[in-house]
Scaffold this active site. Structure first.
Site, PDB file in Angstrom:
ATOM      1  N   ARG A 186      10.091  20.474  -1.009  1.00  0.00           N
ATOM      2  CA  ARG A 186       9.805  20.378  -2.447  1.00  0.00           C
ATOM      3  C   ARG A 186      10.186  21.650  -3.205  1.00  0.00           C
ATOM      4  NH1 ARG A 186       4.142  17.108  -3.298  1.00  0.00           N
ATOM      5  NH2 ARG A 186       5.092  15.051  -3.136  1.00  0.00           N
ATOM      6  N   LYS A 197      -1.482   0.429   1.041  1.00  0.00           N
ATOM      7  CA  LYS A 197      -2.152   0.124  -0.213  1.00  0.00           C
ATOM      8  C   LYS A 197      -1.613  -1.111  -0.926  1.00  0.00           C
ATOM      9  CE  LYS A 197      -0.967   4.232  -0.810  1.00  0.00           C
ATOM     10  NZ  LYS A 197      -0.407   5.471  -1.306  1.00  0.00           N
TER      11      LYS A 197
HETATM   12  P1  ADP Z   1       3.520   6.011   1.461  1.00  0.00           P
HETATM   13  O1  ADP Z   1       2.744   7.303   1.417  1.00  0.00           O
HETATM   14  O2  ADP Z   1       4.888   6.198   2.055  1.00  0.00           O
HETATM   15  O3  ADP Z   1       3.568   5.299   0.148  1.00  0.00           O
HETATM   16  P2  ADP Z   1       1.203   4.620   2.537  1.00  0.00           P
HETATM   17  O4  ADP Z   1       0.356   5.805   2.203  1.00  0.00           O
HETATM   18  O5  ADP Z   1       0.961   3.360   1.802  1.00  0.00           O
HETATM   19  O6  ADP Z   1       2.760   5.016   2.493  1.00  0.00           O
HETATM   20  O7  ADP Z   1       0.999   4.231   4.079  1.00  0.00           O
HETATM   21  C1  ADP Z   1       1.148   5.156   5.117  1.00  0.00           C
HETATM   22  C2  ADP Z   1       0.067   4.978   6.140  1.00  0.00           C
HETATM   23  O8  ADP Z   1       0.012   3.638   6.595  1.00  0.00           O
HETATM   24  C3  ADP Z   1       0.330   5.813   7.373  1.00  0.00           C
HETATM   25  O9  ADP Z   1      -0.659   6.815   7.459  1.00  0.00           O
HETATM   26  C4  ADP Z   1       0.233   4.815   8.528  1.00  0.00           C
HETATM   27  O10 ADP Z   1      -0.489   5.314   9.628  1.00  0.00           O
HETATM   28  C5  ADP Z   1      -0.492   3.660   7.896  1.00  0.00           C
HETATM   29  N1  ADP Z   1      -0.222   2.384   8.564  1.00  0.00           N
HETATM   30  C6  ADP Z   1       0.948   1.747   8.691  1.00  0.00           C
HETATM   31  N2  ADP Z   1       0.823   0.617   9.394  1.00  0.00           N
HETATM   32  C7  ADP Z   1      -0.483   0.520   9.737  1.00  0.00           C
HETATM   33  C8  ADP Z   1      -1.252  -0.430  10.470  1.00  0.00           C
HETATM   34  N3  ADP Z   1      -0.693  -1.515  10.985  1.00  0.00           N
HETATM   35  N4  ADP Z   1      -2.582  -0.185  10.602  1.00  0.00           N
HETATM   36  C9  ADP Z   1      -3.149   0.892  10.076  1.00  0.00           C
HETATM   37  N5  ADP Z   1      -2.479   1.828   9.366  1.00  0.00           N
HETATM   38  C10 ADP Z   1      -1.155   1.643   9.205  1.00  0.00           C
HETATM   39 MG    MG Z   2       0.671   7.750   1.477  1.00  0.00          MG
END
Ligand code: ADP
Ligand code: MG
Length: 396
Positions: free
Chosen positions: A36, A202
């Protein structure tokens, strides 16, 4: 269209620049990733060459309006100086343990032409997040012009993002412009077909994203993984054991599946285990998820199917990991998708904080067309929202 830094007279001016140096820190408070900071170098170099005196504003961590000694900005002086040295930018870099007032004013007066001064963590002051005009006023008194080069914080209506922009002549910095242009073009005029890979957790932000991509952007295919897919499994009538899913979104997921069955691709197999901490994994079909297990990654057949769809893409947008990539037993799906994107001839655009971290973890960042520094800000653009930080800048 917003004003660009090049449209602003910054020569020998005092320039307040909002950056997002909210970088990861280790236990000792040392910076562990400078991406960043590095992204802002074109803007900082330009200001240096113009002989501007630059005041840098950033938040760091979540101090919640209080002074937290582990989150002071003095720790950013060294990484910024090192990057300057690497890039041949011969500028002084210093910090001051205050956000405004006489002490800062005195330091600004001492600042040499082309020099940089990091002000204290903006979120040490409760007025930052409240967008209190008195704080923006105090900053406005320190400088002649304002530049936003912190795309990652531009979805926030905070004093250092929007409040100050309205008080001084303002413009977008170079990395801010690149972020907004790249992400906006990927949505508005992508090379077709445009396929979107979505995962993570989310639903609250992902549902509007799916709707925007399907209904407004006209994405050809959306491939779903991560915990988010679990909610869709429930909508499909599958049992998901003890997996994380969001009951309140099941009916919306059903509607989306009915309406767009031909454009939504769901996993056919998944990796399950007893718990996130477990190393005992099993691959099962989505219609055979054991009641005592949780889904923690997409399976190999799914990865293969995703690779098949993505092989025809002109543009691939990816947001949201396919599984709990932080743990090796559940990394394969996310790593596999990253490898497919890395090898694709398509434009590959990555958004989301954890998704960027996952791509970094498998050391494929350099193989992507663009990895956004913006977590929430990139998601907001994917949802089709405008960003307060963009709206606040002067128009050309
Ligand atoms: P981003 O930050 O890229 O927008 P998110 O914050 O929505 O993504 O999601 C990331 C998190 O989702 C990671 O910490 C990962 O461990 C979790 N995750 C992904 N698949 C699963 C799952 N099947 N069960 C629980 N957690 C999950
Ligand atoms: Mg995230």
């Amino acid at each position: 269209m917003w004003k660009s830094l090049k449209d602003l007279d910054v020569s020998q001016k005092t320039v307040l620049v909002r950056v997002d140096f909210n970088v990861p820190l280790d236990d000792q408070g040392h910076v562990t990733n400078v991406k960043r900071i590095r992204e802002t170098l074109p803007t900082l170099r330009y200001l240096h060459e113009q002989g501007a005196r630059t005041l840098l504003l950033t938040h760091l961590g979540r101090p919640n309006g209080e002074v937290v000694s582990d989150l002071t900005t003095d720790r950013l002086v060294k990484p910024l100086s090192e990057l300057f040295a690497q890039e041949g930018i011969e500028a002084t870099v210093d910090s001051v343990a205050a956000l405004s007032g006489e002490e800062v004013q005195a330091r600004v007066t001492e600042l040499p032409e082309g020099g940089f001064l990091l002000l204290e963590n903006t979120r040490f002051d409760v007025r930052e997040k409240k967008n209190d005009p008195s704080l923006a006023q105090e900053w406005a008194q320190l400088a002649d012009v304002y530049v936003n080069d912190g795309f990652a914080v531009s979805h926030r209506d905070h004093a250092s993002v929007t409040g100050i922009a309205k008080l001084l002549p303002s413009a977008a910095g170079f990395s801010f412009e690149t972020e907004v242009k790249t992400l906006t073009e990927a949505i508005l005029s992508p090379r077709r077909p445009l396929h979107v890979v979505m995962g993570g957790v989310k639903m609250e932000t992902r549902i509007p994203m799916i709707e925007n991509f399907l209904e407004n952007v006209g994405a050809e295919m959306i491939l779903l993984g991560g915990a988010m897919a679990n909610t869709f499994f429930v909508a499909q009538g599958h049992a998901v054991g003890i997996s994380l899913y969001e009951q309140e979104y099941v009916s919306i997921a059903s509607t989306l599946l009915e309406r767009h069955a031909d454009r939504l691709v769901l996993p056919v197999d998944v990796v399950v285990a007893d718990a996130i901490e477990s190393d005992q994994t099993e691959v099962v079909s989505v219609d055979a998820i054991p009641s005592s297990k949780m889904v923690l990654d997409i399976g190999p057949r799914t990865l293969q199917a995703f690779a098949g769809v993505l092989s025809g893409a002109g543009t691939i947008i990816w947001n949201g990991p396919m599984g709990v990539f932080e743990r090796d037993p559940f990394l394969a799906g996310t790593k596999g998708v990253a490898e497919v994107l890395a090898g694709a001839s398509a434009d590959t655009i990555i958004g989301g904080g954890d998704t960027a971290a996952a791509v970094e973890r498998v050391t494929l960042t350099d193989k992507m067309t663009f990895v956004s520094t913006g977590g929430g800000a990139s998601l907001a653009l994917f949802e089709g929202k405008s960003l307060p930080g963009i709206e606040a800048l002067d128009e050309v």
